[in-house]
Write an enzyme that holds these catalytic residues in place. Structure first.
Site, PDB file in Angstrom:
ATOM      1  CB  SER A  13      -0.948  -0.011   1.198  1.00 49.55           C
ATOM      2  OG  SER A  13      -0.214  -0.142   2.406  1.00 49.55           O
ATOM      3  CB  ALA A  16       3.703   1.118  -6.763  1.00 46.65           C
ATOM      4  CE1 TYR A  45       8.523   7.035   8.513  1.00 44.20           C
ATOM      5  CE2 TYR A  45       7.819   5.252   7.075  1.00 44.20           C
ATOM      6  CZ  TYR A  45       7.851   5.852   8.315  1.00 44.20           C
ATOM      7  OH  TYR A  45       7.179   5.263   9.364  1.00 44.20           O
ATOM      8  CB  ALA A  46       9.011  10.021  -0.339  1.00 37.43           C
ATOM      9  CD  GLU A 117      15.730  15.473  -4.430  1.00 33.54           C
ATOM     10  OE1 GLU A 117      16.123  14.298  -4.431  1.00 33.54           O
ATOM     11  OE2 GLU A 117      14.568  15.798  -4.151  1.00 33.54           O
ATOM     12  CG  HIS A 240      19.990   9.371   0.842  1.00 35.45           C
ATOM     13  ND1 HIS A 240      20.616  10.457   1.412  1.00 35.45           N
ATOM     14  CD2 HIS A 240      18.973   9.869   0.100  1.00 35.45           C
ATOM     15  CE1 HIS A 240      19.991  11.567   1.029  1.00 35.45           C
ATOM     16  NE2 HIS A 240      18.998  11.236   0.233  1.00 35.45           N
ATOM     17  NE  ARG A 286      20.061  10.342  -3.630  1.00 43.36           N
ATOM     18  CZ  ARG A 286      18.783  10.136  -3.553  1.00 43.36           C
ATOM     19  NH1 ARG A 286      18.326   8.907  -3.545  1.00 43.36           N
ATOM     20  NH2 ARG A 286      17.954  11.132  -3.438  1.00 43.36           N
ATOM     21  CG  HIS A 347      17.757   5.944  -0.092  1.00 44.75           C
ATOM     22  ND1 HIS A 347      16.932   6.401   0.918  1.00 44.75           N
ATOM     23  CD2 HIS A 347      17.389   6.632  -1.212  1.00 44.75           C
ATOM     24  CE1 HIS A 347      16.104   7.320   0.438  1.00 44.75           C
ATOM     25  NE2 HIS A 347      16.347   7.462  -0.850  1.00 44.75           N
ATOM     26  NE  ARG A 382      16.070   6.118  -6.459  1.00 44.96           N
ATOM     27  CZ  ARG A 382      15.595   7.040  -5.624  1.00 44.96           C
ATOM     28  NH1 ARG A 382      14.632   7.845  -5.998  1.00 44.96           N
ATOM     29  NH2 ARG A 382      16.080   7.145  -4.411  1.00 44.96           N
ATOM     30  CB  SER A 387      11.928   5.859  -7.022  1.00 49.40           C
ATOM     31  OG  SER A 387      11.928   6.673  -5.909  1.00 49.40           O
ATOM     32  CG  LEU A 388       8.172   9.207  -4.825  1.00 54.07           C
ATOM     33  CD1 LEU A 388       8.052  10.515  -4.045  1.00 54.07           C
ATOM     34  CD2 LEU A 388       7.303   8.141  -4.157  1.00 54.07           C
TER      35      LEU A 388
END
Ligand code: FAD
Ligand code: SIN
Length: 538
Positions: A13, A16, A45-46, A117, A240, A286, A347, A382, A387-388
């Site tokens: 949940s 995605a 937590y993003a 970022e 991260h 990163r 991460h 990435r 990713s979101l």
């Protein structure tokens, strides 16, 4: 054993799973099984936000180029182009559902307040302060609550996928459901469905230090592997660079957006060091920043490095990063006045279940979406906040594909065998689970971390193999609990990571090994695919 029928079973949940549920409920009954409370997910937590081309000064080509650069030659260009160019439409969908992204004041020109970022050459990260993920979960769960075609089963953990290869006379192999453990009551039951969607996220908990919450134990990847589905690029674990270093702060992230707003990475003497490693300084991709910090800490014997954003006014920090500001303060750190101690931590999984942008996997009936899937967007590393974006675009594409599938009524009659308890008894040795849990995670941190060598990987491989045998025996002998299942899953994905890392005899993106420090582009780079026969996973 109880069998619950539904049209679409979604496991997970986070963004995605929830976005997919809202789209699929238009055509059928959806059950979402999630192993803890409904909002508990990496999504929740993003912080930084969702990368998307929104500014007039930005272009799809710029975002594509930044993604390909970060991905170090392993991204699938077609996939990257599709996901990035579909971004604005999917952002509009989220806004229609009620999500608000931060905007600039009229005096500053209005429009979205886009964050920056690492690895991005433009400002393009839509955010809701520093709690973007929490807002996403709130908005989506509100909508789910109002949808009578969707049921969420909390504290319900998928144990394994049910595939017809195990069922006599059930035709060609496909996925028809999953065995579930109700973790509050201990009941094992099955959900039977012609469409099963893994939206189980990543597995940061396989490492001793991680930014991920407790749910992130790689269950989807482990279940898919045990069912014989190919798993790809598992060596590319993103660390991260900046997790808060404090004995009481469990996995708290200091968003890269803080560096985007000018924070420098400094040593204990306050000296900025990133310029030594990359011209982009603290905003390099990163992999580079995490390795630089690792090298600084090791060469100086320092327990951490620091973020310095003291040049920004307190009011500004409070308004832009309210959650980070408050959390640091709780630990006695005022980010307007003090250096923030930080360390790298596991991460994000760039690899996972091999899947298309439309979620399809090699096993008919099984789809994978979000962090659990490896679509080709991220390659070997990435790009931040992609990713979101991937989750929301792929959930849409997958749902469009699934909505066109005629549901096979045969599947609703397939006999699902009862769960076999065998001679299992309740465990009286929880200490074994705890010990092995710590051993897997410590082994991965020490031997399969930011910097690798052949020797360390071989050592990890031997240990993980032994641990997996012991865990399997434990799994057979005792009644399953959430702890045993999660232990089995982290041990399984540990093996996948180690095997993949051993297979790559070069350094590329997130895989850095002292034995092969260079990137090899000739012959062209390969992807690491592990496809084992179901049942052969020991
Ligand atoms: P998740 O959100 O992790 O959801 C997985 C769901 O599956 C959970 O509900 C979980 O309980 C459930 N589940 C797992 N196993 C089982 C099982 N066996 N049975 C039942 N349920 C199960 N990305 C960005 O793009 N931008 C950011 O700003 C950003 N910030 C981040 C900050 C932090 C601290 C972290 C940890 C990650 C961040 N990421 C960010 C990465 C991003 O949040 C995740 O990749 C993304 O949210 C994954 O979404 P998902 O839906 O695939 O999985
Ligand atoms: C962050 O806010 O630094 C996390 C962003 C991400 O992981 O994409």
């Amino acid at each position: 054993m109880r069998i619950v029928d539904t049209d679409y079973l979604i496991i997970g949940s986070g963004i995605a799973g929830l976005v997919s549920a809202l789209k699929l409920s238009k055509k059928g009954k959806v059950i979402i099984c999630t192993k803890k409370q409904r909002a508990e997910s990496n999504t929740n937590y993003a912080q930084g936000g969702i990368a998307c081309v929104m500014a007039a000064t930005d272009t799809f080509n710029d975002h594509i180029k930044d993604t390909l650069d970060a991905g170090a030659g392993l991204c699938n260009v077609e996939v990257v182009t599709k996901i990035i160019s579909e971004g604005p439409e999917r952002i509009a969908d989220l806004e229609k559902l009620g999500l608000h992204f931060a905007e600039r004041s009229a005096e500053s020109g209005g429009g979205y307040d886009l964050g920056k970022e690492g690895g991005h050459t433009k400002r393009r990260v839509l955010h809701a302060g520093d709690i973007t993920g929490r807002k996403i979960e709130e908005v989506l769960l509100d909508r789910i609550h109002a949808d009578s075609n969707i049921r969420i089963k909390e504290h319900t953990m998928a144990i394994d996928l049910i595939t017809t290869s195990w069922l006599r006379g059930a035709g060609s192999n496909r996925c028809v459901g999953a065995y579930m453990l109700n973790t509050s009551e201990g009941e094992i039951f099955a959900v039977r469905a012609p469409v099963v969607i893994l939206a189980t996220g990543g597995g940061g908990k396989v490492y001793l230090y991680t930014s991920n919450p407790d749910i992130a134990t790689g269950d989807g990847m482990a279940m898919a592997w045990r069912a014989g589905v190919p798993i790809k690029n598992m060596e590319f674990i993103q660390f991260h660079p900046t997790c808060l270093f404090h004995p009481q702060a469990k996995s708290f992230l200091i968003s890269e957006a803080v560096r985007g707003e000018g924070a420098k990475l400094v040593d204990s003497a306050g000296k900025s060091f990133m310029e030594k490693y990359d011209a982009r300084g603290a905003l390099a991709p990163r992999d580079i920043v995490a390795r630089a910090i690792d090298s600084e800490m090791k060469s100086k014997g320092a327990p951490c490095v620091y973020l310095d954003i003291r040049h920004k006014p307190e009011d500004y920090l409070l308004a832009r990063f309210p959650n980070i500001y408050a959390t640091c303060l709780k630990f006695g750190i005022n980010m307007a006045k003090d250096l923030i101690p930080v360390v790298p931590a596991a991460h994000y999984f760039c690899g996972g279940v091999e899947a298309g942008v439309d979620g399809s996997t090699a096993l008919p009936g099984l789809f994978a979406v979000g962090e659990v899937a490896c679509t080709g967007l991220h390659g070997a590393n990435r790009l931040a906040s992609n990713s979101l974006l991937e989750a929301v675009v792929c959930a849409h594409e997958m749902s469009e594909k699934i909505l066109k599938i005629k549901l096979d009524t045969e599947d609703s009659r397939i006999a699902i065998p009862d769960w076999q308890y065998g001679a299992a008894v309740p465990s009286d040795e929880s200490i074994v689970v705890e010990h092995n849990w710590n051993e897997v995670r410590t082994c991965m941190w020490d031997y399969v971390g930011i910097v690798r060598t052949d020797k360390r990987l071989e050592r990890a491989w031997r240990r993980i193999r032994n641990l997996r045998q012991e865990i399997r025996q434990y799994y057979m002998d005792y009644l399953v609990t959430a702890d045993i299942l999660e232990l089995r899953n982290i041990a399984d994905i540990a093996e996948l990571i180690v095997r993949s890392a051993m297979d790559r005899k070069e350094s590329r993106g997130l895989q850095y090994t002292l034995d092969y420090p260079d990137r090899k582009d000739s012959p062209p780079p390969h992807e690491t695919v592990i496809a084992d026969q179901p049942g052969s996973h020991l």
